[in-house]
Motif scaffolding. Structure first.
Motif, PDB file in Angstrom:
ATOM      1  N   UNK A  59       0.572  -0.991   0.178  1.00  0.00           N
ATOM      2  CA  UNK A  59      -0.072   0.122   0.017  1.00  0.00           C
ATOM      3  C   UNK A  59       0.553   1.080  -0.057  1.00  0.00           C
ATOM      4  N   UNK A  60       2.028   1.186   0.901  1.00  0.00           N
ATOM      5  CA  UNK A  60       2.914   2.512   0.832  1.00  0.00           C
ATOM      6  C   UNK A  60       3.449   2.529  -0.681  1.00  0.00           C
ATOM      7  N   UNK A  61       3.572   1.592  -1.103  1.00  0.00           N
ATOM      8  CA  UNK A  61       4.397   1.769  -2.685  1.00  0.00           C
ATOM      9  C   UNK A  61       3.462   1.977  -3.530  1.00  0.00           C
ATOM     10  N   UNK A  62       2.116   2.331  -3.390  1.00  0.00           N
ATOM     11  CA  UNK A  62       1.334   2.877  -4.168  1.00  0.00           C
ATOM     12  C   UNK A  62       0.052   1.800  -4.705  1.00  0.00           C
ATOM     13  N   UNK A  63       0.255   0.410  -4.208  1.00  0.00           N
ATOM     14  CA  UNK A  63      -0.955  -0.268  -4.516  1.00  0.00           C
ATOM     15  C   UNK A  63      -2.197  -0.039  -3.770  1.00  0.00           C
ATOM     16  N   UNK A  64      -3.351  -0.347  -4.324  1.00  0.00           N
ATOM     17  CA  UNK A  64      -4.700  -0.146  -3.641  1.00  0.00           C
ATOM     18  C   UNK A  64      -4.875  -1.289  -2.375  1.00  0.00           C
ATOM     19  N   UNK A  65      -5.523  -1.042  -1.293  1.00  0.00           N
ATOM     20  CA  UNK A  65      -5.370  -1.890  -0.360  1.00  0.00           C
ATOM     21  C   UNK A  65      -6.219  -3.222  -0.851  1.00  0.00           C
ATOM     22  N   UNK A 113      -6.960   5.522   1.762  1.00  0.00           N
ATOM     23  CA  UNK A 113      -6.988   4.030   1.868  1.00  0.00           C
ATOM     24  C   UNK A 113      -8.394   3.311   1.903  1.00  0.00           C
ATOM     25  N   UNK A 114      -8.507   2.523   0.738  1.00  0.00           N
ATOM     26  CA  UNK A 114      -9.617   1.936   0.487  1.00  0.00           C
ATOM     27  C   UNK A 114      -9.894   0.633   1.096  1.00  0.00           C
ATOM     28  N   UNK A 115     -10.013   0.570   2.400  1.00  0.00           N
ATOM     29  CA  UNK A 115      -9.901  -0.632   3.334  1.00  0.00           C
ATOM     30  C   UNK A 115     -11.364  -1.361   3.003  1.00  0.00           C
ATOM     31  N   UNK A 118     -13.766  -1.657   6.192  1.00  0.00           N
ATOM     32  CA  UNK A 118     -14.373  -0.675   6.794  1.00  0.00           C
ATOM     33  C   UNK A 118     -14.692   0.614   5.798  1.00  0.00           C
ATOM     34  N   UNK A 119     -14.171   0.570   4.654  1.00  0.00           N
ATOM     35  CA  UNK A 119     -14.439   1.580   3.839  1.00  0.00           C
ATOM     36  C   UNK A 119     -13.421   2.602   3.518  1.00  0.00           C
ATOM     37  N   UNK A 120     -13.328   3.598   2.890  1.00  0.00           N
ATOM     38  CA  UNK A 120     -12.374   4.615   2.339  1.00  0.00           C
ATOM     39  C   UNK A 120     -12.109   5.305   3.427  1.00  0.00           C
ATOM     40  N   UNK A 121     -10.981   5.776   3.568  1.00  0.00           N
ATOM     41  CA  UNK A 121     -10.298   6.864   4.468  1.00  0.00           C
ATOM     42  C   UNK A 121      -9.360   7.554   4.192  1.00  0.00           C
ATOM     43  N   UNK A 122      -9.100   8.897   4.093  1.00  0.00           N
ATOM     44  CA  UNK A 122      -7.953   9.627   4.029  1.00  0.00           C
ATOM     45  C   UNK A 122      -6.938   9.259   5.141  1.00  0.00           C
ATOM     46  N   UNK A 123      -5.748   8.751   4.821  1.00  0.00           N
ATOM     47  CA  UNK A 123      -4.920   8.157   5.914  1.00  0.00           C
ATOM     48  C   UNK A 123      -3.530   8.891   5.481  1.00  0.00           C
ATOM     49  N   UNK A 125       0.440   8.832   5.684  1.00  0.00           N
ATOM     50  CA  UNK A 125       1.362   7.567   5.642  1.00  0.00           C
ATOM     51  C   UNK A 125       2.083   7.070   6.868  1.00  0.00           C
ATOM     52  N   UNK A 126       2.214   8.156   7.553  1.00  0.00           N
ATOM     53  CA  UNK A 126       2.737   7.761   9.365  1.00  0.00           C
ATOM     54  C   UNK A 126       1.511   7.039   9.807  1.00  0.00           C
ATOM     55  N   UNK A 127       0.424   7.316   9.682  1.00  0.00           N
ATOM     56  CA  UNK A 127      -0.428   6.546  10.503  1.00  0.00           C
ATOM     57  C   UNK A 127      -0.546   4.984  10.001  1.00  0.00           C
ATOM     58  N   UNK A 128      -0.154   4.683   8.576  1.00  0.00           N
ATOM     59  CA  UNK A 128       0.164   3.570   8.173  1.00  0.00           C
ATOM     60  C   UNK A 128       1.160   2.898   8.916  1.00  0.00           C
ATOM     61  N   UNK A 129       2.133   3.411   8.820  1.00  0.00           N
ATOM     62  CA  UNK A 129       3.418   2.715   9.409  1.00  0.00           C
ATOM     63  C   UNK A 129       3.173   2.833  11.067  1.00  0.00           C
ATOM     64  N   UNK A 130       2.483   3.602  11.746  1.00  0.00           N
ATOM     65  CA  UNK A 130       2.255   3.358  13.091  1.00  0.00           C
ATOM     66  C   UNK A 130       1.198   2.151  13.215  1.00  0.00           C
TER      67      UNK A 130
END
Length: 171
Positions: A59-65, A113-115, A118-123, A125-130
C-alpha cells in the motif's frame, strides 16, 4: 529531532527480531505446536504478522489496499517450516521498509486507503507505519502468551527496553 514513525518502526524491527530469536532458542517443535489461543500455532501468528506487514508495504508503494490484501492472503494462510525462514522473510521485508523510509518521503502525505472491511479513509503515511508497529506489538503479545502456554518463558520486548538499549548503543 527524530521522526517518531521512523523511530517506532525501528522498535517494531527490534521487537520482532527479539521474539523470533527467543523462539530460535527453543525446540523446533514449538513453532508448530498447537495451543488454544488467538492463532492455532506460533507459526500462524508469525505468518499473519508478516502478511499484514507485507500488505501495508505494498500500500505504501502505491498499490490499492484491496489488491494488496488479495495478494497477501496466501501469506497469511501459509506457515513456514522453521523460525529461520521467518527471520529471513522478515529481514528482507524490513530492508524494503527501511529503504522506503530513508528515501525522504513525506510521512504526513495522505492517500485514500480503501479498506474493504470498513471503507475508504484519507490516511497519512505516518498512520500506516504506526498501524504496522501497533499491529506487530499486539501479536507479539499473543506470541508471548502462546510461549507461556507451551511452558516456555517469553522475552521482554517492550518499547521501554528498546529505549534503554538504543540509548546504551549511542553512548
Amino acid at each position: 529531532m527524530s521522526n517518531h514513525p521512523v523511530e517506532m518502526f525501528k522498535y517494531h524491527i527490534w521487537a520482532s527480531r527479539i521474539i523470533m530469536e527467543r523462539i530460535q532458542e527453543l525446540p523446533d517443535s514449538v513453532l508448530h505446536q498447537e495451543v488454544n489461543s488467538s492463532f492455532p500455532t506460533i507459526a500462524h501468528a508469525l505468518s499473519h504478522m508478516y502478511a499484514v506487514d507485507r500488505m501495508f508495504y505494498q500500500v505504501l508503494q502505491g498499490e490499492e489496499m484491496p489488491e494488496a490484501l488479495q495478494e497477501c492472503m496466501a501469506l497469511n494462510q501459509t506457515t513456514l517450516t522453521s523460525i529461520d525462514e521467518y527471520i529471513t522473510r522478515f529481514a528482507v521485508l524490513t530492508d524494503q521498509y527501511q529503504k522506503w523510509l530513508q528515501n525522504g518521503i513525506d510521512l504526513e502525505q495522505s492517500l485514500l486507503l480503501n479498506n474493504p472491511y470498513v471503507g475508504p479513509r484519507q490516511t497519512r503515511l505516518a498512520e500506516i507505519v504506526l498501524h504496522v508497529v501497533n499491529h506487530g506489538t499486539y501479536h507479539r503479545g499473543n506470541i508471548s502468551t502462546m510461549l507461556r502456554q507451551l511452558g516456555h518463558a517469553s522475552v521482554m520486548n517492550d518499547y521501554l527496553l528498546f529505549w534503554y538499549q538504543e540509548s546504551a548503543s549511542s553512548i
